[in-house]
Design an enzyme around this catalytic site. Sequence first.
Site, PDB file in Angstrom:
ATOM      1  N   CYS A 162      -1.955   2.376  -3.475  1.00 49.45           N
ATOM      2  CA  CYS A 162      -0.959   2.258  -4.545  1.00 49.45           C
ATOM      3  C   CYS A 162      -0.870   3.492  -5.446  1.00 49.45           C
ATOM      4  CB  CYS A 162      -1.285   1.041  -5.402  1.00 49.45           C
ATOM      5  SG  CYS A 162      -1.650  -0.394  -4.411  1.00 49.45           S
ATOM      6  N   HIS A 301       0.597  -0.017 -14.413  1.00 50.33           N
ATOM      7  CA  HIS A 301       0.500  -0.410 -12.988  1.00 50.33           C
ATOM      8  C   HIS A 301       0.910  -1.876 -12.880  1.00 50.33           C
ATOM      9  CE1 HIS A 301      -0.647  -0.063  -8.892  1.00 50.33           C
ATOM     10  NE2 HIS A 301      -1.606  -0.954  -8.976  1.00 50.33           N
ATOM     11  N   GLU A 312      -6.443  -3.462 -16.616  1.00 47.92           N
ATOM     12  CA  GLU A 312      -5.617  -2.356 -17.114  1.00 47.92           C
ATOM     13  C   GLU A 312      -5.416  -2.465 -18.628  1.00 47.92           C
ATOM     14  OE1 GLU A 312      -1.791  -1.912 -15.223  1.00 47.92           O
ATOM     15  OE2 GLU A 312      -1.473   0.061 -16.142  1.00 47.92           O
ATOM     16  N   LYS A 333       7.238  -3.894 -12.236  1.00 51.52           N
ATOM     17  CA  LYS A 333       7.050  -4.472 -10.891  1.00 51.52           C
ATOM     18  C   LYS A 333       7.598  -5.899 -10.804  1.00 51.52           C
ATOM     19  CE  LYS A 333       3.172  -1.793  -9.049  1.00 51.52           C
ATOM     20  NZ  LYS A 333       2.752  -0.874 -10.110  1.00 51.52           N
ATOM     21  N   HIS A 338       6.158  -4.475  -5.824  1.00 50.01           N
ATOM     22  CA  HIS A 338       5.133  -3.438  -5.706  1.00 50.01           C
ATOM     23  C   HIS A 338       5.403  -2.642  -4.432  1.00 50.01           C
ATOM     24  CE1 HIS A 338       1.624  -1.170  -5.938  1.00 50.01           C
ATOM     25  NE2 HIS A 338       0.698  -2.096  -6.119  1.00 50.01           N
ATOM     26  N   PHE A 398      -6.073   0.130  -4.467  1.00 54.13           N
ATOM     27  CA  PHE A 398      -7.180  -0.362  -3.655  1.00 54.13           C
ATOM     28  C   PHE A 398      -7.915   0.874  -3.137  1.00 54.13           C
ATOM     29  CE2 PHE A 398      -5.573  -4.761  -1.978  1.00 54.13           C
ATOM     30  CZ  PHE A 398      -5.686  -5.264  -3.260  1.00 54.13           C
TER      31      PHE A 398
END
Lengths: 411, 80
Positions: A162, A301, A312, A333, A338, A398
């Site tokens: 990502c 994010h 976050e 998002k 995403h 990830f």
Amino acid sequence: MHRVAVTGWGVVSPWGNDPDIFQQAILNSHSAVRALEDRADGPWPNRPAAWIEQFNPRDHFTLSQLSTLDRASQFALVASRSALQMAAANRQQLNLEQCGVYVGTGMGSAGSMEATYHSFFAEQSRRLKPLTIPSSMANAAAAHIVIETQFTGPNVTFCSACASSAIAIGEAARKIRYGEASLMVAGGVEALIYPSVLHAWEALRTLAEPDPLSISRSCKPFSKNRTGMVLGEGAAFFVLEAWDHAQSRGAEILAELKGFASTSDSVHLTKPSVAGQAHAMCAALKDANLQPQEIGYINAHGTGTQANDSTEAAAIREVFGTHAATLPVSSTKAVHGHLLGGASALELLITLKSLRDGRVPPTANLDQIDPECVLDHVLVQSRETPNLRYAMSNSFAFGGTSGVLIAAAVP
Amino acid sequence: MDTLETLRGLIADKFEVESAQIFPEASLDTLGLDSLAVFDLIFDIESVFDIKVANDEVKIVTVADVVSMIDRLRQEQGKA
């Protein structure tokens, strides 16, 4: 050291390829999230996704070209063409050896790979299409862009889940900053809405459940009732240039890329880390030579998963301290999904347009702010930010890779 | 099966080339087919003409080369 100017951008999105229409959709929380089960080309999991319906490859490519173009490469080419057109960067003006292409993608050419495996395993075919490898290689999109532009400088594909396109854009900016390139096309792309990919994501228990009242509201970043993320597809590309290079050819400078950091959590394959994310944001601030209180907007994010959003929010509070109480934050998002490797690029476009327009988008579907996610969330409607000077765009992947970009408005 | 006519249709449809341009002396290169496109064309030729094309057969330059290769392989492989 050169300042890095943004002189063009292009997008392929569920709302089409016009960046202004795209931004309006985001500002108005016009959700592209729908039910996969409504599609006839499954089998799909019972989960929502945000895909692109109105993209017709034949509007952009010949049949011959399409034989080597995966959907991801198609998106990347169309978005990069738009960016170059906006920048009015024609080949005759450029030293092609000083121009390059950096692309970020998470899953590369997922559609071509799925089609190949289907042919091999399900249809038991031992005659696979001869162009399977060149069309499905992860760096295919970047290769097509350099062939089309004739750039002979660096051509690299970044694959860090990502954070892929944050890193592609950030590293491209560094190439310019250190004088190793005068113009870079950089961005990200993802085209992963395929049944096997969706089922694999579903198996990881990360995808949002369909909202019982409205499927388009299924992704709820930072909300107490969030149930996960929604996958999306698309591309966004930018033309980055050395400031003096842009000025000398009379290009309009749209924004400045001010800072970038890429760091590693080094903790867990998928679990995010407050310390890791805070480290990335601090490193980007240092790179931009800015104090935390100078940041006026964060495009988070904000995936809508339990783990990401609380992590976050805690990391933002840790880095920004008391300033976090009045620092507008949103995750877009919820409406575009995403895009994994393409997410940072799409969200940087939203961030740059917000800087330019003095208006930041809301987080859609943020019904009940999770007490663990307390921030100055932009709720329900877009917010006017007339004095917005610097904005941050976060990407946390990830694998523990972070990519944080900081941009500045051009007065 | 008229090999040239079938091949002409195949190339015209697959690569959007005007049929009139696909005459025996025309080189595949001038028709816009690069080396990858030739592999793609051979894949379809194998299906349409029911033949197997070995790797050392693919040194074809003109449309006539392709026609003679197809006719020879159909003979050799008992598909004529």
